[in-house]
Write a protein that holds these residues in place. Structure first.
Motif, PDB file in Angstrom:
ATOM      1  N   PHE A  90      -2.505   1.203 -13.219  1.00  0.00           N
ATOM      2  CA  PHE A  90      -2.714   1.061 -14.667  1.00  0.00           C
ATOM      3  C   PHE A  90      -3.309  -0.305 -15.016  1.00  0.00           C
ATOM      4  CE2 PHE A  90       0.720   4.318 -14.647  1.00  0.00           C
ATOM      5  CZ  PHE A  90      -0.075   5.351 -15.111  1.00  0.00           C
TER       6      PHE A  90
ATOM      7  N   SER B  10       0.853  -1.181   0.000  1.00  0.00           N
ATOM      8  CA  SER B  10       0.000   0.000   0.000  1.00  0.00           C
ATOM      9  C   SER B  10       0.888   1.230   0.000  1.00  0.00           C
ATOM     10  CB  SER B  10      -0.872  -0.024   1.269  1.00  0.00           C
ATOM     11  OG  SER B  10      -1.759   1.073   1.268  1.00  0.00           O
ATOM     12  N   ASP B  11       0.482   2.272  -0.723  1.00  0.00           N
ATOM     13  CA  ASP B  11       1.213   3.545  -0.656  1.00  0.00           C
ATOM     14  C   ASP B  11       0.474   4.492   0.282  1.00  0.00           C
ATOM     15  OD1 ASP B  11       3.424   3.103  -2.384  1.00  0.00           O
ATOM     16  OD2 ASP B  11       2.033   3.085  -4.067  1.00  0.00           O
ATOM     17  N   GLU B  12      -0.814   4.727  -0.019  1.00  0.00           N
ATOM     18  CA  GLU B  12      -1.575   5.737   0.728  1.00  0.00           C
ATOM     19  C   GLU B  12      -2.349   5.158   1.909  1.00  0.00           C
ATOM     20  OE1 GLU B  12      -1.096   8.798  -0.019  1.00  0.00           O
ATOM     21  OE2 GLU B  12       0.094   8.288  -1.786  1.00  0.00           O
TER      22      GLU B  12
ATOM     23  N   VAL C  23      -4.359  -0.768  -7.373  1.00  0.00           N
ATOM     24  CA  VAL C  23      -4.436  -0.937  -8.839  1.00  0.00           C
ATOM     25  C   VAL C  23      -3.513   0.100  -9.479  1.00  0.00           C
ATOM     26  CG1 VAL C  23      -5.921  -0.738 -10.882  1.00  0.00           C
ATOM     27  CG2 VAL C  23      -6.817  -1.762  -8.769  1.00  0.00           C
TER      28      VAL C  23
ATOM     29  N   GLY D  10      -4.981   2.787   1.583  1.00  0.00           N
ATOM     30  CA  GLY D  10      -6.279   2.208   1.215  1.00  0.00           C
ATOM     31  C   GLY D  10      -6.241   0.684   1.254  1.00  0.00           C
ATOM     32  N   THR D  11      -5.204   0.110   0.673  1.00  0.00           N
ATOM     33  CA  THR D  11      -5.106  -1.360   0.642  1.00  0.00           C
ATOM     34  C   THR D  11      -4.882  -1.896   2.055  1.00  0.00           C
ATOM     35  OG1 THR D  11      -4.025  -1.066  -1.493  1.00  0.00           O
ATOM     36  CG2 THR D  11      -4.055  -3.286  -0.600  1.00  0.00           C
TER      37      THR D  11
HETATM   38  C1  LIG Z   1       0.935   4.681 -11.064  1.00  0.00           C
HETATM   39  C2  LIG Z   1      -0.504   4.605 -10.651  1.00  0.00           C
HETATM   40  C3  LIG Z   1      -1.433   4.014 -11.484  1.00  0.00           C
HETATM   41  C4  LIG Z   1      -2.777   3.915 -11.108  1.00  0.00           C
HETATM   42  N1  LIG Z   1      -3.654   3.296 -11.942  1.00  0.00           N
HETATM   43  C5  LIG Z   1      -4.958   3.199 -11.588  1.00  0.00           C
HETATM   44  C6  LIG Z   1      -5.894   2.528 -12.439  1.00  0.00           C
HETATM   45  O1  LIG Z   1      -5.555   2.005 -13.497  1.00  0.00           O
HETATM   46  N2  LIG Z   1      -7.179   2.458 -12.030  1.00  0.00           N
HETATM   47  C7  LIG Z   1      -7.604   3.009 -10.850  1.00  0.00           C
HETATM   48  O2  LIG Z   1      -8.777   2.934 -10.541  1.00  0.00           O
HETATM   49  N3  LIG Z   1      -6.731   3.634 -10.019  1.00  0.00           N
HETATM   50  C8  LIG Z   1      -5.413   3.732 -10.356  1.00  0.00           C
HETATM   51  N4  LIG Z   1      -4.517   4.338  -9.500  1.00  0.00           N
HETATM   52  C9  LIG Z   1      -4.998   4.818  -8.184  1.00  0.00           C
HETATM   53  C10 LIG Z   1      -4.672   3.835  -7.051  1.00  0.00           C
HETATM   54  O3  LIG Z   1      -5.061   2.535  -7.402  1.00  0.00           O
HETATM   55  C11 LIG Z   1      -5.399   4.261  -5.797  1.00  0.00           C
HETATM   56  O4  LIG Z   1      -4.946   5.521  -5.397  1.00  0.00           O
HETATM   57  C12 LIG Z   1      -5.277   3.258  -4.664  1.00  0.00           C
HETATM   58  O5  LIG Z   1      -6.296   3.524  -3.734  1.00  0.00           O
HETATM   59  C13 LIG Z   1      -3.936   3.317  -3.959  1.00  0.00           C
HETATM   60  O6  LIG Z   1      -3.908   2.340  -2.953  1.00  0.00           O
HETATM   61  P1  LIG Z   1      -3.175   2.594  -1.567  1.00  0.00           P
HETATM   62  O7  LIG Z   1      -3.972   3.635  -0.810  1.00  0.00           O
HETATM   63  O8  LIG Z   1      -3.165   1.288  -0.876  1.00  0.00           O
HETATM   64  O9  LIG Z   1      -1.789   3.070  -1.886  1.00  0.00           O
HETATM   65  C14 LIG Z   1      -3.194   4.442  -9.869  1.00  0.00           C
HETATM   66  C15 LIG Z   1      -2.243   5.052  -9.015  1.00  0.00           C
HETATM   67  C16 LIG Z   1      -0.925   5.123  -9.411  1.00  0.00           C
HETATM   68  C17 LIG Z   1       0.084   5.772  -8.470  1.00  0.00           C
END
Ligand SMILES: Cc1cc2nc3c(=O)[nH]c(=O)nc-3n(C[C@H](O)[C@H](O)[C@H](O)COP(=O)(O)O)c2cc1C
Length: 383
Positions: free
Chosen positions: A99, A37-39, A97, A41-42
């Protein structure tokens, strides 16, 4: 006589009760919830999946991440190693997710599983996936791409189907998919993950635990699990000794924190702590030997933080510490460098065992950048 009989009955009853408890506990399976997870959410989803896994009392959930992070929400969640994977009854994988695919960190972690794959280490083990997306664009493609890698391992892929659909609030967009739960994190009309998404994640975990329990009787993975037990796990050692790695120090000039060439990694560090140089100055002039030893340990931890970054957070990929050179800020006539350097050498051997034993040299210098009492130059061989 009557009393003796009564006591016998009570003793028998407690024995039965306790043996049943032991039996119930020993039948609990252990399920890994492995996420990137980065932010955050996961990670939120991972916690809900874990709650679901434990909800029926048939399984315990172990939450681990695939990559080191400075995000305070899950900074202290332990890091998983590839070698431990085959010891669980099932793995619930979570990723953002990216890309329409899994995240780079999760992909890099899975790329390290070739060894376990060639040993059929995950064959027959149940797997399920959950994700956090932004708008949700391409989320089912992403789930499917997750499945591709897990199918190559021969894992039993557990889908969510339309589980929990009836209870979803349909007036807002929700992250339900038939493959597994997602969250639509960028749609902020309600806090995300939404209550519905959290509930789906719990239901997914609950169902997954039942399947992991049922599949326990399938004979599998004994070889890898047995081998793993004998292996040295640096994270276990760090945990036992209460050692945490610092934040990676930023380069103070036009250079990189590390350079990798082939299987060798070169790292140089000095005693940079959270608020500047630790015990600055010359040994036995400005600072004591004990203080320099402390600064040397801090320097070595800086080296290890950089090394961890170079290895995507998996220090178990270190094959050996090859060489270390310690330079100490010391007066001309000082001769006790070896004693100071032991603070670094002892730490490396403590953490890596035999793999930490290295060649080394120590020197005195009339000055060191930033008035640091020590500078370390290290070389590691890695997988
Ligand atoms: C490089 C990159 C590509 C992404 N591609 C998509 C995508 O294809 N579809 C989508 O719905 N969100 C996309 N996102 C948004 C992330 O999936 C979303 O912010 C997610 O909640 C991050 O999870 P985290 O909070 O666990 O880090 C993308 C984010 C990044 C940084």
């Amino acid at each position: 006589m009557k009393n003796i009989k009564k006591y016998h009955l009570i003793a028998l009853f407690s024995l039965l009760l306790s043996s049943n408890l032991v039996l119930a506990q020993s039948h609990k399976v252990q399920v890994l919830v492995l996420f990137h997870s980065d932010e955050g959410g996961t990670y939120e989803m991972a916690k809900e999946v874990a709650k679901g896994i434990e909800s029926e009392g048939v399984a315990t959930a172990v939450i681990k991440k695939v990559k080191e992070t400075n995000n305070p929400k899950f900074k202290d969640v332990p890091l998983a190693t590839v070698d431990e994977l085959s010891s669980y009854a099932g793995i619930a994988f979570g990723s953002p997710v990216y890309f329409g695919n899994i995240s780079t960190a999760m992909s890099e972690f899975l790329a390290k599983t070739t060894g376990i794959w060639s040993q059929h280490g995950l064959e027959g083990m149940p797997a399920t996936v959950f994700m956090s997306s932004g708008s949700g664009a391409g989320r089912e493609l992403a789930m499917q791409s997750f499945w591709n890698s897990l199918a190559v391992h021969g894992m039993v892929l557990v889908a969510n189907g339309i589980r929990g659909y009836e209870d979803l609030d349909k007036t807002i967009p929700q992250g339900n998919t038939v493959l597994g739960t997602t969250s639509l994190a960028s749609l902020k009309n309600v806090p995300r993950p939404s209550e519905g998404e959290r509930n789906l994640a719990r239901l997914q975990g609950q169902n997954f635990a039942q399947i992991a329990l049922a599949l326990q009787s399938v004979p599998k993975r004994k070889v890898v699990a047995a081998e793993r037990k004998m292996e040295w796990d640096i994270y276990k050692v760090m945990q036992d000794k209460n050692i945490t790695l610092p934040t990676i120090p930023k380069p103070a000039g036009n250079y990189r924190p590390y350079v990798r060439t082939g299987n060798l990694i070169y790292i140089n560090q000095y005693a940079m702590g959270k608020s500047g140089i630790v015990h600055p100055g010359k040994v036995l002039v400005d600072v004591t030997e004990e203080e320099v030893k402390e600064a040397t340990r801090v320097t070595m931890l800086n080296v290890l933080a950089v090394l961890s970054d170079a290895l995507d957070g998996d220090l178990n990929r270190v094959k050996r510490c090859v060489n270390m050179m310690g330079v100490f800020n010391a007066p001309d006539k000082y001769t006790n460098h070896a004693l100071l350097m032991n603070a670094a050498s002892d730490l490396v051997v403590e953490l890596f065992g035999d793999k930490g034993k290295h060649a080394r040299s120590t020197l005195g210098a009339s000055s060191i950048p930033g008035n640091s009492p020590v500078e370390l130059m290290t070389i590691f061989e890695v997988e």
